[in-house]
Design an enzyme around this catalytic site. Structure first.
Site, PDB file in Angstrom:
ATOM      1  CE  LYS A  91      -4.291  -1.520   2.027  1.00  0.00           C
ATOM      2  NZ  LYS A  91      -4.038  -2.910   1.642  1.00  0.00           N
ATOM      3  CG  ASP A 125      -2.759  -3.592  -2.032  1.00  0.00           C
ATOM      4  OD1 ASP A 125      -2.733  -4.478  -2.893  1.00  0.00           O
ATOM      5  OD2 ASP A 125      -2.731  -3.827  -0.804  1.00  0.00           O
ATOM      6  CD  GLN A 155      -9.857   1.633  -5.898  1.00  0.00           C
ATOM      7  OE1 GLN A 155      -9.885   2.746  -6.407  1.00  0.00           O
ATOM      8  NE2 GLN A 155      -9.530   1.438  -4.634  1.00  0.00           N
ATOM      9  NE  ARG A 176      -5.114  -7.557  -5.901  1.00  0.00           N
ATOM     10  CZ  ARG A 176      -4.347  -7.062  -4.933  1.00  0.00           C
ATOM     11  NH1 ARG A 176      -4.637  -5.895  -4.377  1.00  0.00           N
ATOM     12  NH2 ARG A 176      -3.293  -7.722  -4.523  1.00  0.00           N
ATOM     13  CE  LYS A 179     -18.821  -6.633  -6.570  1.00  0.00           C
ATOM     14  NZ  LYS A 179     -19.964  -7.089  -5.753  1.00  0.00           N
ATOM     15  N   GLY A 180     -13.446  -2.328  -5.321  1.00  0.00           N
ATOM     16  CA  GLY A 180     -12.990  -1.119  -4.627  1.00  0.00           C
ATOM     17  C   GLY A 180     -13.685  -1.024  -3.285  1.00  0.00           C
ATOM     18  CB  THR A 218     -14.787 -10.541  -7.265  1.00  0.00           C
ATOM     19  OG1 THR A 218     -16.106 -10.356  -6.762  1.00  0.00           O
ATOM     20  CG2 THR A 218     -14.810 -11.621  -8.343  1.00  0.00           C
ATOM     21  CG  HIS A 219     -14.681 -12.642  -1.857  1.00  0.00           C
ATOM     22  ND1 HIS A 219     -14.428 -11.322  -1.582  1.00  0.00           N
ATOM     23  CD2 HIS A 219     -13.547 -13.314  -1.587  1.00  0.00           C
ATOM     24  CE1 HIS A 219     -13.191 -11.192  -1.159  1.00  0.00           C
ATOM     25  NE2 HIS A 219     -12.633 -12.378  -1.147  1.00  0.00           N
ATOM     26  NE  ARG A 281     -11.757  -7.413   3.563  1.00  0.00           N
ATOM     27  CZ  ARG A 281     -11.120  -6.432   2.907  1.00  0.00           C
ATOM     28  NH1 ARG A 281      -9.854  -6.202   3.094  1.00  0.00           N
ATOM     29  NH2 ARG A 281     -11.766  -5.673   2.057  1.00  0.00           N
ATOM     30  CD  GLU A 284     -15.501  -5.473   1.592  1.00  0.00           C
ATOM     31  OE1 GLU A 284     -14.617  -6.318   1.793  1.00  0.00           O
ATOM     32  OE2 GLU A 284     -15.605  -4.850   0.545  1.00  0.00           O
TER      33      GLU A 284
HETATM   34  C1  LIG Z   1      -7.373 -10.251  -3.513  1.00  0.00           C
HETATM   35  C2  LIG Z   1      -8.095  -8.972  -3.270  1.00  0.00           C
HETATM   36  C3  LIG Z   1      -7.399  -7.791  -3.271  1.00  0.00           C
HETATM   37  C4  LIG Z   1      -8.048  -6.575  -3.090  1.00  0.00           C
HETATM   38  N1  LIG Z   1      -7.348  -5.406  -3.202  1.00  0.00           N
HETATM   39  C5  LIG Z   1      -8.013  -4.237  -3.138  1.00  0.00           C
HETATM   40  C6  LIG Z   1      -7.357  -2.991  -3.403  1.00  0.00           C
HETATM   41  O1  LIG Z   1      -6.154  -2.930  -3.718  1.00  0.00           O
HETATM   42  N2  LIG Z   1      -8.085  -1.855  -3.296  1.00  0.00           N
HETATM   43  C7  LIG Z   1      -9.416  -1.870  -2.976  1.00  0.00           C
HETATM   44  O2  LIG Z   1     -10.033  -0.794  -2.922  1.00  0.00           O
HETATM   45  N3  LIG Z   1     -10.052  -3.024  -2.707  1.00  0.00           N
HETATM   46  C8  LIG Z   1      -9.386  -4.200  -2.790  1.00  0.00           C
HETATM   47  N4  LIG Z   1     -10.065  -5.364  -2.561  1.00  0.00           N
HETATM   48  C9  LIG Z   1     -11.423  -5.340  -1.951  1.00  0.00           C
HETATM   49  C10 LIG Z   1     -12.511  -5.301  -2.993  1.00  0.00           C
HETATM   50  O3  LIG Z   1     -12.472  -4.082  -3.664  1.00  0.00           O
HETATM   51  C11 LIG Z   1     -13.879  -5.491  -2.352  1.00  0.00           C
HETATM   52  O4  LIG Z   1     -14.085  -4.543  -1.401  1.00  0.00           O
HETATM   53  C12 LIG Z   1     -14.081  -6.849  -1.714  1.00  0.00           C
HETATM   54  O5  LIG Z   1     -13.447  -7.839  -2.442  1.00  0.00           O
HETATM   55  C13 LIG Z   1     -15.559  -7.190  -1.658  1.00  0.00           C
HETATM   56  O6  LIG Z   1     -16.113  -7.154  -2.949  1.00  0.00           O
HETATM   57  P1  LIG Z   1     -16.560  -8.460  -3.719  1.00  0.00           P
HETATM   58  O7  LIG Z   1     -16.151  -8.294  -5.152  1.00  0.00           O
HETATM   59  O8  LIG Z   1     -16.031  -9.654  -3.051  1.00  0.00           O
HETATM   60  O9  LIG Z   1     -18.136  -8.367  -3.744  1.00  0.00           O
HETATM   61  P2  LIG Z   1     -19.181  -8.262  -2.539  1.00  0.00           P
HETATM   62  O10 LIG Z   1     -20.493  -8.076  -3.215  1.00  0.00           O
HETATM   63  O11 LIG Z   1     -18.761  -7.245  -1.542  1.00  0.00           O
HETATM   64  O12 LIG Z   1     -19.097  -9.673  -1.859  1.00  0.00           O
HETATM   65  C14 LIG Z   1     -19.622 -10.831  -2.481  1.00  0.00           C
HETATM   66  C15 LIG Z   1     -19.992 -11.815  -1.382  1.00  0.00           C
HETATM   67  O13 LIG Z   1     -18.783 -12.259  -0.748  1.00  0.00           O
HETATM   68  C16 LIG Z   1     -18.993 -12.378   0.644  1.00  0.00           C
HETATM   69  N5  LIG Z   1     -18.069 -11.500   1.359  1.00  0.00           N
HETATM   70  C17 LIG Z   1     -17.434 -10.411   0.891  1.00  0.00           C
HETATM   71  N6  LIG Z   1     -16.644  -9.879   1.834  1.00  0.00           N
HETATM   72  C18 LIG Z   1     -16.797 -10.655   2.919  1.00  0.00           C
HETATM   73  C19 LIG Z   1     -16.234 -10.632   4.234  1.00  0.00           C
HETATM   74  N7  LIG Z   1     -15.360  -9.708   4.609  1.00  0.00           N
HETATM   75  N8  LIG Z   1     -16.592 -11.608   5.103  1.00  0.00           N
HETATM   76  C20 LIG Z   1     -17.473 -12.570   4.742  1.00  0.00           C
HETATM   77  N9  LIG Z   1     -18.037 -12.635   3.518  1.00  0.00           N
HETATM   78  C21 LIG Z   1     -17.708 -11.691   2.624  1.00  0.00           C
HETATM   79  C22 LIG Z   1     -20.424 -12.035   0.921  1.00  0.00           C
HETATM   80  O14 LIG Z   1     -21.191 -13.222   0.938  1.00  0.00           O
HETATM   81  C23 LIG Z   1     -20.828 -11.201  -0.260  1.00  0.00           C
HETATM   82  O15 LIG Z   1     -22.176 -11.283  -0.518  1.00  0.00           O
HETATM   83  C24 LIG Z   1      -9.434  -6.579  -2.817  1.00  0.00           C
HETATM   84  C25 LIG Z   1     -10.149  -7.785  -2.820  1.00  0.00           C
HETATM   85  C26 LIG Z   1      -9.522  -8.965  -3.068  1.00  0.00           C
HETATM   86  C27 LIG Z   1     -10.319 -10.208  -3.126  1.00  0.00           C
END
Ligand SMILES: Cc1cc2nc3c(=O)[nH]c(=O)nc-3n(C[C@H](O)[C@H](O)[C@H](O)COP(=O)(O)OP(=O)(O)OC[C@H]3O[C@@H](n4cnc5c(N)ncnc54)[C@H](O)[C@@H]3O)c2cc1C
Length: 308
Positions: A91, A125, A155, A176, A179-180, A218-219, A281, A284
């Site tokens: 970062k 990042d 993002q 990478r 979503k952000g 993403t998840h 975390r 979210e």
């Molecule tokens: C490897 C990686 C690197 C990242 N690097 C950055 C970065 O450099 N800058 C930045 O701004 N963001 C970063 N992020 C964070 C990202 O932007 C999102 O905020 C985060 O991944 C949640 O978005 P999502 O796409 O998983 O979708 P979401 O819609 O938020 O999540 C999808 C589903 O995943 C599950 N979920 C998500 N988060 C959690 C949690 N904490 N605990 C339990 N369940 C959860 C929930 O069931 C949710 O419904 C990164 C994410 C990942 C995976």
């Protein structure tokens, strides 16, 4: 979960730190490098790659920022010694960006140089929108200096992202896409779920079209499916892209990706500055209210949650 609407998000800063610590343990590998190495080894054994984040943001002194840079160099050395398949995610603010661009650049140069020597890779990042221009400038300057072992993050939430992708396309950046996490003003960011998803898919399509290696971070099950659809439509081999997930988030979904033959990298944070990361975390996590309630009940009723 809608980050904007959630009452629990506003309430979180009032939750006592020890409670935050307990319920966020799943997201953090530990406080020391050795803790992180154990987790990385376990991930590698499961067929997953890792990227390490030495926790620390908004450093208050140059010495602190230099210590974070040193911890990154130590991590890279340890991966080499232990033959671990892991790279690092840095970062800019942890390397001192808010104290001065040059300080951050010097620290980042040192980490990237060490990674080059070891044939490893550094992901920069992306933090909140106040840092986007400087972060992209750091990336461009490293590439101009001949460092190809470095990548950026885009993002989908930010409206400027497609423009940034087009501006950088000629460099074929290693990206990478996520979503952000940072909640930005409506003038510069999409705020609703569907627009962020649509922006993610369009950005991914353009990145793949430009021939970039993309870490699809993403998840979100639907986005993972879109990632599989777009990569297979282009006939990409598994080594030509990867999925990325955060330590402790939806591990079963990650296992399924690995079983399907995809590369999966797990973002693995460690360090003493665990609080800010943990709060993001937890904000979210859709089950956060339940966790806090369970922890609180656990402390009030002896014998529950190991609190007797
Ligand atoms: C490897 C990686 C690197 C990242 N690097 C950055 C970065 O450099 N800058 C930045 O701004 N963001 C970063 N992020 C964070 C990202 O932007 C999102 O905020 C985060 O991944 C949640 O978005 P999502 O796409 O998983 O979708 P979401 O819609 O938020 O999540 C999808 C589903 O995943 C599950 N979920 C998500 N988060 C959690 C949690 N904490 N605990 C339990 N369940 C959860 C929930 O069931 C949710 O419904 C990164 C994410 C990942 C995976």
């Amino acid at each position: 979960m809608g980050l904007v609407d959630s009452a629990i998000v506003r309430f979180l800063p009032a939750v006592p730190k020890p409670v935050v610590r307990r319920i966020s343990e799943r997201y953090i590998a530990g406080e020391e490098l050795d803790d992180a190495l154990v987790v990385v080894r376990r991930l590698n054994d499961q067929g997953k790659l890792a990227t390490i984040d030495v926790l620390g943001e908004e450093m208050s002194s140059p010495a602190e920022a230099r210590a974070i840079a040193a911890a990154y160099r130590d991590s890279l050395d340890a991966f080499e010694r232990g033959k671990l398949d892991a790279n690092v995610s840095v970062k800019p603010t942890a390397l001192g960006l808010k104290l001065g661009y040059d300080l951050c650049k010097e620290n980042l140069d040192g980490v990237v140089a060490r990674a080059s020597e070891l044939g490893n890779f550094v992901r920069i990042d992306m933090e909140d929108a106040s840092t986007t221009d400087d972060t992209l400038r750091l990336y461009r300057e490293l590439r101009a200096a001949g460092h190809d072992n470095v990548g950026v993050v885009f993002q989908a939430r930010l409206k400027r992202t497609l423009r940034d992708i087009r501006d950088l396309a000629e460099l074929q950046p290693n990206v990478r896409l996520c979503k952000g996490i940072y909640l930005e003003a409506p003038e510069i960011a999409y705020r609703d779920f569907d627009s962020i998803r649509a922006s993610f898919v369009q950005a991914l399509d353009e990145l793949l079209e430009a021939g970039c290696y993309v870490g699809i971070a993403t998840h979100d099950e639907w986005l993972v499916e879109q990632g599989q659809r777009l990569t297979s439509a282009r006939g990409l081999r598994p080594e030509e892209y990867e999925f990325q997930m955060l330590l402790g988030v939806r591990p079963a979904m990650g296992d399924e990706l690995v079983r399907g033959g995809h590369r999966l990298r797990i973002y693995t944070p460690f360090g003493k500055h665990w609080y800010a990361y943990s709060v993001r975390r937890l904000q979210e996590n859709p089950k956060i209210a339940g966790y806090i309630a369970a922890d609180t009940v656990g402390r009030l009723i002896p014998g529950r949650n190991g609190s007797s």
